[in-house]
Design a protein around this motif. Structure first.
Motif, PDB file in Angstrom:
ATOM      1  N   HIS A   1       0.856  -1.220   0.000  1.00  0.00           N
ATOM      2  CA  HIS A   1       0.000   0.000   0.000  1.00  0.00           C
ATOM      3  C   HIS A   1       0.876   1.249   0.000  1.00  0.00           C
ATOM      4  O   HIS A   1       1.450   1.600   1.037  1.00  0.00           O
ATOM      5  CB  HIS A   1      -0.896  -0.047   1.252  1.00  0.00           C
ATOM      6  CG  HIS A   1      -1.862   1.085   1.377  1.00  0.00           C
ATOM      7  ND1 HIS A   1      -3.158   0.914   1.831  1.00  0.00           N
ATOM      8  CD2 HIS A   1      -1.729   2.420   1.161  1.00  0.00           C
ATOM      9  CE1 HIS A   1      -3.767   2.087   1.861  1.00  0.00           C
ATOM     10  NE2 HIS A   1      -2.916   3.032   1.466  1.00  0.00           N
TER      11      HIS A   1
ATOM     12  N   HIS B   1       1.476   5.381  -2.046  1.00  0.00           N
ATOM     13  CA  HIS B   1       1.056   6.441  -2.985  1.00  0.00           C
ATOM     14  C   HIS B   1       2.337   7.221  -3.337  1.00  0.00           C
ATOM     15  O   HIS B   1       2.437   8.401  -3.023  1.00  0.00           O
ATOM     16  CB  HIS B   1       0.084   7.415  -2.329  1.00  0.00           C
ATOM     17  CG  HIS B   1      -1.058   6.834  -1.541  1.00  0.00           C
ATOM     18  ND1 HIS B   1      -2.370   7.071  -1.873  1.00  0.00           N
ATOM     19  CD2 HIS B   1      -1.111   6.072  -0.397  1.00  0.00           C
ATOM     20  CE1 HIS B   1      -3.182   6.481  -0.986  1.00  0.00           C
ATOM     21  NE2 HIS B   1      -2.438   5.870  -0.081  1.00  0.00           N
TER      22      HIS B   1
ATOM     23  N   LYS C   1      -0.442   3.502  -5.902  1.00  0.00           N
ATOM     24  CA  LYS C   1      -1.789   3.950  -6.260  1.00  0.00           C
ATOM     25  C   LYS C   1      -1.744   5.260  -7.033  1.00  0.00           C
ATOM     26  O   LYS C   1      -0.852   6.085  -6.814  1.00  0.00           O
ATOM     27  CB  LYS C   1      -2.604   4.198  -4.979  1.00  0.00           C
ATOM     28  CG  LYS C   1      -2.758   2.965  -4.109  1.00  0.00           C
ATOM     29  CD  LYS C   1      -3.450   3.312  -2.803  1.00  0.00           C
ATOM     30  CE  LYS C   1      -3.303   2.198  -1.769  1.00  0.00           C
ATOM     31  NZ  LYS C   1      -3.960   0.946  -2.105  1.00  0.00           N
TER      32      LYS C   1
ATOM     33  N   HIS D   1      -9.497   1.643   1.170  1.00  0.00           N
ATOM     34  CA  HIS D   1      -9.154   2.425   2.375  1.00  0.00           C
ATOM     35  C   HIS D   1     -10.413   2.486   3.231  1.00  0.00           C
ATOM     36  O   HIS D   1     -11.436   3.006   2.777  1.00  0.00           O
ATOM     37  CB  HIS D   1      -8.807   3.867   2.002  1.00  0.00           C
ATOM     38  CG  HIS D   1      -7.450   4.089   1.439  1.00  0.00           C
ATOM     39  ND1 HIS D   1      -7.094   3.722   0.172  1.00  0.00           N
ATOM     40  CD2 HIS D   1      -6.363   4.701   1.989  1.00  0.00           C
ATOM     41  CE1 HIS D   1      -5.838   4.098  -0.050  1.00  0.00           C
ATOM     42  NE2 HIS D   1      -5.363   4.688   1.035  1.00  0.00           N
TER      43      HIS D   1
ATOM     44  N   HIS E   1      -6.055   0.138   6.527  1.00  0.00           N
ATOM     45  CA  HIS E   1      -6.121   1.148   7.607  1.00  0.00           C
ATOM     46  C   HIS E   1      -6.661   0.510   8.877  1.00  0.00           C
ATOM     47  O   HIS E   1      -5.900   0.114   9.738  1.00  0.00           O
ATOM     48  CB  HIS E   1      -6.940   2.410   7.251  1.00  0.00           C
ATOM     49  CG  HIS E   1      -6.105   3.455   6.569  1.00  0.00           C
ATOM     50  ND1 HIS E   1      -5.092   4.121   7.200  1.00  0.00           N
ATOM     51  CD2 HIS E   1      -6.145   3.924   5.297  1.00  0.00           C
ATOM     52  CE1 HIS E   1      -4.541   4.969   6.334  1.00  0.00           C
ATOM     53  NE2 HIS E   1      -5.154   4.853   5.172  1.00  0.00           N
TER      54      HIS E   1
ATOM     55  N   ASP F   1       1.960   2.725   3.472  1.00  0.00           N
ATOM     56  CA  ASP F   1       1.067   3.847   3.125  1.00  0.00           C
ATOM     57  C   ASP F   1       1.842   5.096   2.699  1.00  0.00           C
ATOM     58  O   ASP F   1       1.309   6.212   2.758  1.00  0.00           O
ATOM     59  CB  ASP F   1       0.132   4.194   4.301  1.00  0.00           C
ATOM     60  CG  ASP F   1      -1.073   5.032   3.866  1.00  0.00           C
ATOM     61  OD1 ASP F   1      -1.379   5.047   2.667  1.00  0.00           O
ATOM     62  OD2 ASP F   1      -1.694   5.661   4.738  1.00  0.00           O
TER      63      ASP F   1
HETATM   64 FE    FE Z   1      -3.287   5.082   1.673  1.00  0.00          FE
END
Ligand code: FE
Ligand code: NIG
Length: 410
Positions: free
Chosen positions: A77, A79, A146, A247, A270, A321
């Motif tokens: 996960h 970004h 992502k 999410h 999450h 994340d």
């Molecule tokens: Fe995220």
């Protein structure tokens, strides 16, 4: 080309056969061989065992005395394609504003959207490639990236093309996720239904047609996307042959986990807020819970109740994340450390959550996640350390000496 790694102080995550995802108390055991050898043939793991059985024929050899080997981290996960930074919001939060207050002023995700729309594809690629190179050196061998800072077809495609270019140019295995439903862009303010329609009727079909995404994601959260909107997005993705990773329950218990399980979502990520109904729902299906403890650390929100999930005999994955707003770090060593220190995972549980189980969160379990014959030779060699506990214990130190991806030294 056959390479022998010899005198390995301890070789970790050794699994004879392809092990299914580890649940509850199964996560306590991290199988290892002390004083081990490992044979890599081309890009694959060919053999391993105790030093007394080490083979005599090989093309080259690497002395691993005093050091340990662990399969590469799998960060399911992130970004990492974004423009600029959100350092000012970091200081605003120190001065008392919450993540939600910053978003309501037009900052947060929308701050990154504005920056990304104004950035060139080359600029985005350069920044993301630099982040990826740092993560490779920190032990990550498989990563999910992502989109979600474009929020228009054109800008989302720009992000996904950057991810594609990273896939082509780096030996790290990359999975791409389309996160159109990350926030409501300014041009759809007051017309959320219209934006969800654009995602389902225009964006998902086009992205699926171009083959630019492996998964679809949505931010199912109070003030962002509702359970019904997210279900519609998941069902559209399914229609186009794409699984979803969602999410959910970052700030509020939104009663959507049951829907995600019903819709066969691959992972729910999450879960800082978890209610008993959520656990009951997860027990009924195959949807995998993913905790993101360094996000909790950075924005000072509760940690995912990992022990509660394991006590319910569920599997657990941990990921970074990495993003400009809530977690500007993708260091999986620190994710392991934070899991131990703040979520009370044992180191064995944390490494299982970051390697073997994480492979299931990206459907790469046949190729990555353990030291198993026939799997990709993607692993890291530590500096000389006393035990593998040093990684979470010495949480601020970089204890990785060398990284191999697909059999090649990086
Ligand atoms: Fe995220
Ligand atoms: O996973 N919560 C939603 N998305 C990101 C944060 C994105 C941002 O703030 O830029 C997360 O925490």
């Amino acid at each position: 080309m056959k390479t022998l790694f010899y005198n390995i102080k301890e070789l970790f995550q050794v699994r004879e056969n392809n092990q299914s995802i580890l649940k509850g108390s199964e996560m306590k055991e991290l199988p290892s061989i002390k004083n081990a050898f490992l044979v890599v043939e081309d890009d694959l793991i060919a053999d391993y065992g105790s030093m007394e059985n080490a083979p005599k024929d090989f093309d080259e050899s690497v002395d691993v005395s005093g050091k340990m080997i662990m399969p590469s981290y799998i960060d399911s996960h992130t970004h990492i394609v974004y423009a600029g930074n959100r350092e000012q919001e970091f200081v605003d939060r120190i001065n008392g504003l919450s993540y939600d207050e910053i978003y309501k002023r037009g900052g947060g995700i929308l701050n990154s959207v504005e920056k990304l729309r104004n950035a060139s594809e080359d600029e985005l690629y350069r920044d993301a490639a630099a982040r990826l190179e740092e993560l490779i050196a920190l032990g990550t061998g498989v990563i999910e990236i992502k989109s979600g800072y474009g929020l228009s077809l054109e800008a989302e495609l720009k992000m996904l093309r950057v991810i594609k270019k990273l896939q082509e140019n780096y030996p790290v295995k990359i999975k791409a996720t389309f996160l159109g439903a990350h926030a409501i862009p300014p041009e759809f303010k007051g017309n959320q239904a219209g934006f969800v329609d654009a995602i389902c009727n225009e964006m998902i079909p086009e992205i699926a047609k171009l083959g630019l995404a492996d998964y679809v994601d949505a931010f199912l959260e109070t003030g962002y996307f509702t359970v019904d909107e997210t279900r519609k997005i998941i069902q559209t993705a399914t229609k186009f042959g794409l699984k979803s990773k969602i999410h959910i329950n970052q700030f509020t218990a939104i009663n959507g986990i049951e829907m995600c399980v019903e819709e066969n979502v691959l992972t729910v990520d999450h879960l800082e807020v978890v209610e008993d109904v959520d656990i009951e729902a997860l027990k009924k299906g195959n949807t995998i819970p993913v905790a993101l403890p360094t996000c909790s650390y950075f924005i000072s929100i509760p940690y995912t109740p990992a022990r509660k999930l394991l006590d319910a005999n569920l599997p657990l994955v941990i990921a970074s994340d990495y993003n400009p707003g809530t977690t500007p770090s993708g260091n999986m060593n620190f994710v392991v450390a934070t899991s131990c220190i703040k979520m009370k995972l044992t180191p064995e549980e944390a490494f299982n959550a970051a390697t073997l189980n994480a492979a299931y969160a990206l459907e790469v379990e046949n190729e990555y996640g353990s030291i198993t014959k026939g799997k990709k030779a993607s692993f890291f060699i530590t500096k000389p350390i006393h035990s593998i506990y040093a990684i979470p214990y010495n949480f601020g130190s970089d204890l990785i000496e060398t990284v191999y991806l697909n059999g090649k030294k990086q």
